[in-house]
Design an enzyme around this catalytic site. Structure first.
Site, PDB file in Angstrom:
ATOM      1  CB  VAL A   8      -0.932   0.011   1.240  1.00  0.00           C
ATOM      2  CG1 VAL A   8      -1.602   1.368   1.417  1.00  0.00           C
ATOM      3  CG2 VAL A   8      -1.987  -1.092   1.132  1.00  0.00           C
ATOM      4  CG  ASP A 112     -10.247 -16.763  11.486  1.00  0.00           C
ATOM      5  OD1 ASP A 112      -9.288 -17.403  11.946  1.00  0.00           O
ATOM      6  OD2 ASP A 112     -10.825 -15.851  12.112  1.00  0.00           O
ATOM      7  NE  ARG A 139       0.959 -37.927   8.991  1.00  0.00           N
ATOM      8  CZ  ARG A 139      -0.194 -38.574   9.007  1.00  0.00           C
ATOM      9  NH1 ARG A 139      -0.219 -39.862   9.264  1.00  0.00           N
ATOM     10  NH2 ARG A 139      -1.318 -37.955   8.761  1.00  0.00           N
ATOM     11  CG  MET A 154      -6.106 -20.149  16.628  1.00  0.00           C
ATOM     12  SD  MET A 154      -5.503 -18.452  16.704  1.00  0.00           S
ATOM     13  CE  MET A 154      -5.677 -18.155  18.446  1.00  0.00           C
ATOM     14  CG  HIS A 238      -2.885 -16.606  20.223  1.00  0.00           C
ATOM     15  ND1 HIS A 238      -3.694 -17.183  21.175  1.00  0.00           N
ATOM     16  CD2 HIS A 238      -3.534 -15.491  19.793  1.00  0.00           C
ATOM     17  CE1 HIS A 238      -4.785 -16.439  21.322  1.00  0.00           C
ATOM     18  NE2 HIS A 238      -4.709 -15.407  20.507  1.00  0.00           N
ATOM     19  NE  ARG A 241      -3.222 -14.152  15.985  1.00  0.00           N
ATOM     20  CZ  ARG A 241      -4.132 -13.560  16.748  1.00  0.00           C
ATOM     21  NH1 ARG A 241      -5.405 -13.796  16.517  1.00  0.00           N
ATOM     22  NH2 ARG A 241      -3.798 -12.755  17.700  1.00  0.00           N
TER      23      ARG A 241
HETATM   24  O1  F6P Z   1      -9.481 -14.100  13.593  1.00  0.00           O
HETATM   25  C1  F6P Z   1      -8.180 -14.554  13.789  1.00  0.00           C
HETATM   26  C2  F6P Z   1      -8.060 -15.345  15.078  1.00  0.00           C
HETATM   27  O2  F6P Z   1      -6.742 -15.787  15.232  1.00  0.00           O
HETATM   28  C3  F6P Z   1      -9.037 -16.517  15.191  1.00  0.00           C
HETATM   29  O3  F6P Z   1      -8.589 -17.665  14.494  1.00  0.00           O
HETATM   30  C4  F6P Z   1      -9.108 -16.693  16.668  1.00  0.00           C
HETATM   31  O4  F6P Z   1     -10.348 -17.255  17.047  1.00  0.00           O
HETATM   32  C5  F6P Z   1      -9.010 -15.282  17.185  1.00  0.00           C
HETATM   33  O5  F6P Z   1      -8.384 -14.511  16.174  1.00  0.00           O
HETATM   34  C6  F6P Z   1      -8.229 -15.149  18.459  1.00  0.00           C
HETATM   35  O6  F6P Z   1      -8.358 -13.850  18.913  1.00  0.00           O
HETATM   36  P1  F6P Z   1      -7.477 -13.246  20.096  1.00  0.00           P
HETATM   37  O7  F6P Z   1      -6.088 -13.047  19.566  1.00  0.00           O
HETATM   38  O8  F6P Z   1      -8.144 -11.989  20.446  1.00  0.00           O
HETATM   39  O9  F6P Z   1      -7.468 -14.274  21.186  1.00  0.00           O
END
Ligand code: F6P
Length: 308
Positions: A8, A112, A139, A154, A238, A241
């Site tokens: 961006v 998601d 596995r 998640m 988490h 992520r």
């Molecule tokens: O929407 C992304 C996500 O990682 C979902 O998979 C999960 O349910 C949610 O956010 C977790 O949110 P937080 O970081 O607020 O716990």
């Protein structure tokens, strides 16, 4: 998200625009936390997950008074276009802001992959790969120790992430909110896999199911022999992520980031840029706000056939 911010920023600069990054998402917009960005500010971030600008949900922005503050902050800086990189909650906010007369373009970004207006969203591929790596490790250890593993990933209320990681990881069972597999059925399927001579088994469970990994493990507590395998559970949470983004995600983020700036310079507002049928598309935010895209049901049949 970083790859999208970079795209961006650099494409907007290329068009002669001035770019301000908003710190901490909607909350930063309300509080006036802006930072002018030049090309160097977004250097060295394409390989880093997350967002260097920070992200936050904002109760204040949901109130009219919070949105008025946001409008004042934008007007004070002469900002006439906003790009919002995010998932459902963020794009509902985008819609609200666009209704107030601000030029807003959303960029489809969530692990998601449940946004209407994009077949695939930024971050999802990377999260699938992190889940997959965990499955591969489990596995290997499952095979050595003759165990079955429950792996919970998640995805909020959408089973896409679990389904894709399960398919790629050759899972014996995949349980998602859309097609939840009961503990009884999991037991039957694991036992059948054991009888077929499998040395290990993987059950992938999506976060949004009613019977999560911990509950299923507890269900087997009184009858540990029931599946044939010794059972263990891993909840990734988490960890899925924040990984360095895959090449696919970097390129998707780059394409969508550039497309968002193009949409703004075309005078477009109130749309989400996404990736559908192999091209960039624009979908009205009005069609997206507050809704989610269901997972493709054909995938369930695919998983069933391949679990043999
Ligand atoms: O929407 C992304 C996500 O990682 C979902 O998979 C999960 O349910 C949610 O956010 C977790 O949110 P937080 O970081 O607020 O716990």
């Amino acid at each position: 998200m970083n790859a999208a911010i970079r795209a961006v920023t650099r494409s907007a600069l290329d068009q002669g625009m001035t770019v301000h990054g908003v710190r901490q998402g909607w909350q930063g917009l309300v509080d006036g936390h802006f930072r002018q960005l030049n090309a160097r500010d977004v250097g060295g971030i394409i390989q880093v997950g997350g967002t260097f600008l920070g992200s936050a949900r904002s109760a204040e922005f949901r109130e009219e008074s919070g949105r008025s503050k946001a409008l004042r902050n934008l007007a004070q800086r002469g900002i006439d276009g906003v790009v919002v990189i995010g998932g459902n909650g963020s794009q509902t906010g985008s819609y609200m802001l666009s209704q107030l007369g601000v030029h807003v373009v959303g960029v489809a970004s969530t692990i998601d992959n449940d946004l209407i207006g994009s077949d695939v969203t930024i971050g999802c591929d990377t999260a699938i790969n992190v889940t997959l790596e965990a499955i591969d490790h489990l596995r290997t250890t499952g095979s050595s120790h003759n165990r079955a593993f429950l792996v919970e990933t998640m995805g909020r209320d959408c089973g896409y992430l679990a389904m894709m990681a399960g398919l790629a990881g050759g899972a014996e069972v995949i349980s998602t909110p859309e097609f939840e597999v009961s503990a009884i059925e999991i037991a039957e399927r694991l036992h059948a896999a054991y009888e077929r001579g499998k040395t290990h088994a993987i059950v992938v469970i999506a976060e949004g199911v009613k019977e999560n990994a911990a509950k299923i493990l507890a269900y087997f507590e009184d009858d540990k022999e029931r599946t044939g395998f010794e059972l263990r559970a891993t909840t990734l949470g988490h960890v899925v992520r924040g990984a360095p983004p895959s090449a696919f995600d970097r390129i998707l983020a780059t394409r969508l980031g550039v497309a968002a700036v193009k949409a703004l310079s075309d005078g477009e507002t109130g749309v989400l840029v996404g990736w559908q049928r192999n091209e960039v598309t624009r979908t009205p935010l009005a069609d997206i706000a507050g809704r989610t895209r269901p997972m493709d049901t054909e995938l369930v049949e695919l998983a069933r056939i391949l679990a043999k």
